[in-house]
Write a protein that holds these residues in place. Structure first.
Motif, short mmCIF file in Angstrom:
data_model
loop_
_atom_site.label_atom_id
_atom_site.label_comp_id
_atom_site.label_asym_id
_atom_site.label_seq_id
_atom_site.Cartn_x
_atom_site.Cartn_y
_atom_site.Cartn_z
N THR A 189 0.82 -1.21 0.00
CA THR A 189 0.00 0.00 0.00
C THR A 189 0.86 1.26 0.00
OG1 THR A 189 -0.11 -0.15 2.42
CG2 THR A 189 -1.96 -1.07 1.16
N LEU A 206 2.39 4.78 -0.81
CA LEU A 206 1.82 6.03 -1.30
C LEU A 206 2.92 6.91 -1.86
CD1 LEU A 206 -0.52 6.91 1.72
CD2 LEU A 206 -1.07 5.53 -0.30
N LYS A 217 -2.28 6.74 -9.29
CA LYS A 217 -2.35 5.41 -8.71
C LYS A 217 -3.79 5.08 -8.32
CE LYS A 217 2.34 4.84 -6.94
NZ LYS A 217 3.17 4.47 -5.76
N ASP A 218 -4.66 6.10 -8.40
CA ASP A 218 -6.08 5.94 -8.08
C ASP A 218 -6.28 5.36 -6.68
OD1 ASP A 218 -6.88 7.03 -10.49
OD2 ASP A 218 -6.81 5.10 -11.51
N ILE A 219 -5.52 5.93 -5.74
CA ILE A 219 -5.66 5.60 -4.33
C ILE A 219 -5.65 6.92 -3.54
CG2 ILE A 219 -4.60 3.32 -4.49
CD1 ILE A 219 -2.01 4.57 -3.50
N VAL A 220 -6.08 6.85 -2.30
CA VAL A 220 -6.02 8.02 -1.43
C VAL A 220 -4.58 8.20 -0.99
CG1 VAL A 220 -6.85 9.06 0.70
CG2 VAL A 220 -8.38 7.61 -0.65
N ASP A 221 -3.93 9.27 -1.46
CA ASP A 221 -2.51 9.46 -1.15
C ASP A 221 -2.27 10.60 -0.15
OD1 ASP A 221 -2.92 11.75 -2.61
OD2 ASP A 221 -1.62 11.19 -4.28
N TYR A 257 -9.41 12.77 -4.23
CA TYR A 257 -9.73 11.41 -4.67
C TYR A 257 -11.25 11.28 -4.71
CZ TYR A 257 -10.13 6.32 -4.60
OH TYR A 257 -10.46 5.01 -4.89
N GLU A 294 -14.32 9.17 -4.42
CA GLU A 294 -14.67 7.89 -3.82
C GLU A 294 -15.69 7.10 -4.64
OE1 GLU A 294 -15.89 8.56 0.17
OE2 GLU A 294 -13.89 9.21 0.84
N HIS A 346 -13.54 6.16 -7.93
CA HIS A 346 -12.25 5.57 -7.53
C HIS A 346 -11.11 6.09 -8.41
CE1 HIS A 346 -14.51 2.92 -4.89
NE2 HIS A 346 -15.26 2.57 -5.92
N LYS A 347 -11.12 7.41 -8.61
CA LYS A 347 -10.10 8.05 -9.43
C LYS A 347 -9.39 9.16 -8.65
CE LYS A 347 -10.89 5.89 -13.39
NZ LYS A 347 -9.86 5.06 -14.07
N GLN A 348 -8.11 9.27 -8.91
CA GLN A 348 -7.33 10.35 -8.31
C GLN A 348 -7.30 11.54 -9.26
OE1 GLN A 348 -2.94 10.12 -8.11
NE2 GLN A 348 -3.19 10.23 -5.89
#
Length: 406
Positions: free
Chosen positions: A48, A50, A88-92, A97, A99, A102-104
Motif C-alpha cells: 500500500t 503512497l 495510482k487511483d488511491i487516497v494518497d 480522490y 470515492e 475511484h479516481k485520483q
C-alpha cells in the motif's frame, strides 16, 4: 466563499471615491508562491505504498484599508496544484480522490477571499482562513493547505493582550477542493456539525506568555486550552524556552459522537547555545477516550509531540528528544538541520495498555541568501515510523519553494 460574493465585494469597493480608495490601492501587497513537492510513504507490507509528485502555484493579494471611520479591505487567494506523477487511483493524502469513481484527480484548485473591517486595533474578517490557533490549525505539511470558511475577530486594543474570537462553519482539507461541515476523523458516528465556535486571549508580559482558548464544536465537544511559555536569555549565546500545554476536552450538547473525555498535559523545553539547540518534551494522555481530532487533515500541533505520528491515543505517555543545528556564520549559511526521536507507550488496546509507537526524523532546510536566489528554499524530511498496532513505514517529503513578493 462563492465567487459571486467576491465579485460583489470588489464592485462595492469600486464604488468608493478615489480619495477613500487611495490607501486601499497603494498599500495593496501581492505574493506568488511556487512549491514543487514530492511525497513517498513506503509501508512495511510493500502493498500500500503512497507517493505523489506535484507542482503548485499560489497567488495572494492583500489590499490596504480604505480611509473611512471603519476601514475596509479585501484579501484574495488562488491556489492551484498539478500532479506530475502517474495516477495510482488511491487516497494518497495529497491530491483529491473521487470515492465514487475511484479516481485520483489530476489537479486541484482552491479559490478564496476575505472581507476585512478594521477599527482602531480591532479587525473582523469574513471569508477564507488558514488559522494557526491552539484549538484549530491549518495543515501545510503536504501540497495545498487546509482552509476554512467563517468569521474571526482579533483585537490588540488592550496592552500586551490579544483577544481572538470566531465561528468557522466549513473546512476544505489539504486533499480537497470543496468545503464540508466539521466532523471528527476518529469519531465513531462521523456526525457532522454546523460550526466550530471559539474565543481566546494571549497575554504577553516581558519573557512570559499566557494563553487560554475555549472551543465549542457544536453538539460534539467543548475544549479548554491553557498554556504558559517562559523565555530566558542567560547571555548572548545561551537561551531557554519552555512551554507547558493543557487540553481538556469533553462531549457537549447533543453529544453526537457519544462520550468524549480526554485530558492532555504536555511540555517541551528548548535550550539554544550558539548554533546548537537541544530539546526535550513529554506528553501525558488520560481520560476515557482518545483525543478527538477534527477531520479533513486538521492537525493539533500544540499537543507538543506531534510529527508524522500523533501520539494522542488513549492513556498514551510519550516523550521526545531533539537536536537542531543552524549553520549560520559558516560556509553553509542558510542551512538548518533537525534530528528528533519520539517514543510513546502505554497505549490502550483491546488487550491492555500495551500499544507502542516510535519515530526517528531527520530534517534539512536550506534558504538561499544570494540576491539572485532570494526567496528560494529547499526542504527534506525523512521519517522512520513504527507502530505496534498498525503498519510501519518510511516516509520522505521533499520540497522546493520560491516566494516572490510585489
Amino acid at each position: 466563499m462563492k465567487i459571486q460574493n467576491l465579485v460583489l465585494a470588489i464592485m462595492a469597493f469600486a464604488c468608493l471615491n478615489s480619495a477613500t480608495q487611495a490607501a486601499f490601492i497603494e498599500d495593496t501587497k501581492g505574493q506568488i508562491y511556487l512549491k514543487n513537492f514530492y511525497f513517498d510513504r513506503d509501508y512495511s507490507d510493500q502493498t500500500t505504498d503512497l507517493s505523489n509528485w506535484s507542482q503548485a502555484v499560489s497567488l495572494f493579494v492583500n489590499s490596504g484599508y480604505t480611509d473611512t471611520p471603519i476601514q475596509m479591505g479585501l484579501d484574495l487567494s488562488a491556489r492551484y496544484a498539478y500532479r506530475l506523477s502517474p495516477a495510482k487511483d488511491i487516497v494518497d493524502n495529497v491530491m483529491p480522490y473521487d470515492e465514487y469513481d475511484h479516481k485520483q484527480a489530476q489537479d486541484q484548485l482552491k479559490l478564496g477571499g476575505a472581507i476585512k473591517l478594521k477599527y482602531s486595533n480591532t479587525e473582523l474578517k469574513i471569508g477564507e482562513f488558514t488559522p494557526k490557533l491552539p484549538i484549530v490549525h491549518t495543515d501545510v505539511a503536504m501540497q495545498l493547505p487546509t482552509t476554512f470558511l467563517g468569521g474571526m475577530i482579533e483585537s490588540t486594543d488592550i496592552k500586551n493582550t490579544k483577544i481572538t474570537a470566531g465561528r468557522l462553519t466549513k473546512v476544505s482539507g489539504r486533499n480537497a477542493e470543496d468545503y464540508s461541515k466539521f466532523q471528527l476523523s476518529n469519531g465513531t458516528t462521523k456526525a457532522k456539525t454546523d460550526a466550530l465556535n471559539f474565543i481566546g486571549a494571549d497575554y504577553d508580559y516581558k519573557d512570559q506568555q499566557f494563553r487560554y482558548f475555549f472551543a465549542d464544536l457544536e453538539n460534539i465537544y467543548n475544549q479548554h486550552f491553557l498554556s504558559y511559555e517562559y523565555r530566558h536569555a542567560f547571555n548572548e549565546n545561551l537561551r531557554l524556552k519552555s512551554n507547558f500545554y493543557l487540553f481538556d476536552t469533553y462531549d457537549s450538547g447533543d453529544s453526537l459522537e457519544g462520550n468524549i473525555d480526554s485530558l492532555a498535559l504536555a511540555t517541551i523545553h528548548m535550550l539554544t547555545y550558539g548554533n546548537h539547540t537541544f530539546g526535550a518534551g513529554y506528553k501525558h494522555m488520560s481520560g476515557d477516550t482518545k483525543f478527538p481530532l477534527l477531520a479533513n487533515w486538521v492537525p493539533q500541533l500544540y499537543l507538543a509531540n506531534w510529527s508524522v505520528g500523533t501520539y494522542m491515543q488513549q492513556d498514551e505517555h510519550s516523550w521526545q528528544i531533539r537536536y537542531d543545528y543552524d549553520f549560520k556564520e559558516t560556509p553553509f549559511n542558510g542551512l538548518k538541520s533537525t534530528l528528533r526521536y519520539y517514543y510513546g507507550d502505554n497505549i490502550k488496546t483491546a488487550t491492555g495498555n500495551d500499544g507502542i509507537e516510535k519515530e526517528l526524523d531527520f530534517i534539512l532546510n536550506y534558504e538561499f541568501s544570494q540576491s539572485k536566489l532570494k526567496g528560494f528554499s529547499l526542504s527534506w524530511l525523512i521519517a522512520d515510523y513504527k507502530n505496534s498496532t498498525s503498519k510501519d513505514y518510511l516516509e520522505n517529503r521533499l520540497s522546493a519553494t520560491y516566494t516572490l513578493t510585489f
